[in-house]
Design an enzyme around this catalytic site. Structure first.
Site, PDB file in Angstrom:
ATOM      1  N   CYS A 168       0.833  -1.205   0.000  1.00 68.83           N
ATOM      2  CA  CYS A 168       0.000   0.000   0.000  1.00 68.83           C
ATOM      3  C   CYS A 168       0.868   1.254   0.000  1.00 68.83           C
ATOM      4  O   CYS A 168       1.344   1.697   1.050  1.00 68.83           O
ATOM      5  CB  CYS A 168      -0.937  -0.010   1.207  1.00 68.83           C
ATOM      6  SG  CYS A 168      -2.028   1.427   1.261  1.00 68.83           S
ATOM      7  N   CYS A 171      -0.531   4.126   2.028  1.00 69.53           N
ATOM      8  CA  CYS A 171      -0.342   3.984   3.484  1.00 69.53           C
ATOM      9  C   CYS A 171       1.107   4.288   3.868  1.00 69.53           C
ATOM     10  O   CYS A 171       1.359   4.950   4.867  1.00 69.53           O
ATOM     11  CB  CYS A 171      -0.631   2.560   3.957  1.00 69.53           C
ATOM     12  SG  CYS A 171      -2.075   1.779   3.248  1.00 69.53           S
ATOM     13  N   ASP A 172       2.054   3.767   3.115  1.00 73.34           N
ATOM     14  CA  ASP A 172       3.443   3.744   3.588  1.00 73.34           C
ATOM     15  C   ASP A 172       4.411   4.634   2.807  1.00 73.34           C
ATOM     16  O   ASP A 172       5.531   4.872   3.264  1.00 73.34           O
ATOM     17  CB  ASP A 172       3.988   2.301   3.502  1.00 73.34           C
ATOM     18  CG  ASP A 172       3.190   1.342   4.363  1.00 73.34           C
ATOM     19  OD1 ASP A 172       2.643   1.810   5.383  1.00 73.34           O
ATOM     20  OD2 ASP A 172       3.108   0.149   4.034  1.00 73.34           O
TER      21      ASP A 172
END
Ligand code: NAP
Length: 348
Positions: A168, A171-172
């Site tokens: 992701c 997300c990261d």
């Protein structure tokens, strides 16, 4: 006695629906999933995908950095005295999920740490069978079992999850380890291109590794990848090993050509896998309408209804488009409200 609401799943969608259902005095029962080796290996342990990530920087209300000073700076002083002291710095995925779970418990939600392995929606009340063999009857069911990211299945990939390997980018991607460093994205679909494009904001260079000589992504997305000077597409290649060490995490990847025997090693601090997701719907065995990829179909616009009256779906299990914690929580809230209104309409 049949339950009013049974919620299957324990990610943001499941806990948000539990918070709303318990506050509506529906006394929900959550099946949060079982702690088994099989669930660990396929990424379906309780608390869902967020529990597999590290920092969460995009969930509203949990800014990274020093939350205490953020609160001091951003909230009117006279209101600060009514707020609980903050925990520590920012929030991690597992912390956020534990907080959501606790919030649901605080309102009286009951939790069973087991999987539902079978659902019978042909009978009323519905019948759900747990892995333990226990059978629960329910007037309404909210399915919030999420989807799991597909990985290549390499041992080296598993070793470096959360230490450079991610599924992701949103997300990261903004984490310090990827800033101004080269990163790898595996895949050739819209997700891979989108992730590569997103990562190019932070990384020095994005190596998009695709196993064929043509992207699967839509024309406009493919063109975006070609036009981005920071994206370098490595065609006809597949990763055979993620390289790294204990101290640094991911340091690169070994790539093998899909057209000849050549092998090359590339350097990178990140290894993003974007080869699709699999919704966790196999236990439903076709009891509900699903799309060709196995995602549950929402049958009413802007509602969480499914093809079975009284069964609602929330979060990634019915959404292969947004796939964010906040959107999952949003549809979890909607599902609880939809279930509450359905129960009222049935006089239950
Ligand atoms: P996808 O379209 O199924 O693409 C998956 C990609 O991963 C393909 O290029 C595939 O290669 C590759 N792949 C699969 N297994 C692999 C393996 N074991 N090793 C190496 N490569 C592998 O999935 P997606 O990109 O996640 O997209 C899912 C859906 O969401 C699509 O309908 C897409 O259009 C949509 N979506 C849209 C947007 C947007 O419009 N902004 C953004 C994201 C997603 P092959 O091509 O060789 O099969």
């Amino acid at each position: 006695m049949a339950e009013h609401v049974v919620i299957i799943g324990s990610g943001p969608a499941g806990w948000t629906s539990a918070i709303y259902a318990s506050r509506a005095s529906l006394n929900p029962l959550v099946f949060e999933g079982a702690v088994t080796e099989e669930n660990r290996q396929q990424g379906t342990l309780p608390l869902g995908q967020l529990a597999l990530t590290t920092e969460v920087e995009n969930y509203p209300g949990f800014p990274s950095g020093n939350l205490e000073s953020y609160l001091d700076d951003s909230i009117e002083k006279s209101r600060r005295q009514y707020m609980a002291p903050h925990m520590k710095e920012g929030v991690s995925g597992p912390e956020l999920m534990e907080l959501m779970r606790q919030q649901a418990l605080n309102f009286g939600t009951r939790v069973v740490t087991d999987d539902i392995v079978e659902a019978d929606f042909d009978v009323r009340p519905f019948k759900l069978t747990a892995r333990s063999g226990d059978v629960v009857e329910a007037h309404t069911v909210i399915i919030a079992t999420g989807a799991r990211a597909n990985y290549l299945g390499l041992e080296s990939e598993d070793n470096f999850k959360n230490r450079g390997v991610s599924a992701c980018a949103v997300c990261d991607g903004a984490l310090p380890r990827f800033r101004d460093k080269p990163v790898i994205v595996i895949g050739g679909g819209d997700s891979a291109v989108e992730e590569a494009d997103y990562l190019s904001k932070f990384a020095s260079q994005v190596l998009l590794v695709h196993r064929r000589d043509e992207l699967r992504a839509s024309k406009i997305m493919a063109q975006r990848a070609m036009d981005n000077p920071k994206i370098n597409i490595i065609w006809n290649s597949q990763c055979v090993e993620v390289l790294g060490d204990d101290e640094s995490g991911v340091t690169g990847a070994k790539l093998q050509s899909t057209v000849d025997d050549s092998v090359q090693e590339v350097e990178a601090t990140g290894f993003f896998v974007a080869i699709g997701h699999t919704p966790n719907t196999s236990f439903l065995k076709g009891a509900l309408e699903m799309n060709d990829k196995g995602y549950i179909v929402w049958t009413k616009s802007h509602r969480t209804n499914t093809s079975v009256e009284g069964v609602f779906a929330a979060g990634d299990v019915a959404d292969d488009y947004y796939r964010q914690a906040i959107t999952a929580a949003g549809t979890g809230c909607q599902a609880a409200l939809d279930a509450e209104r359905y129960l009222a309409s049935q006089g239950l």
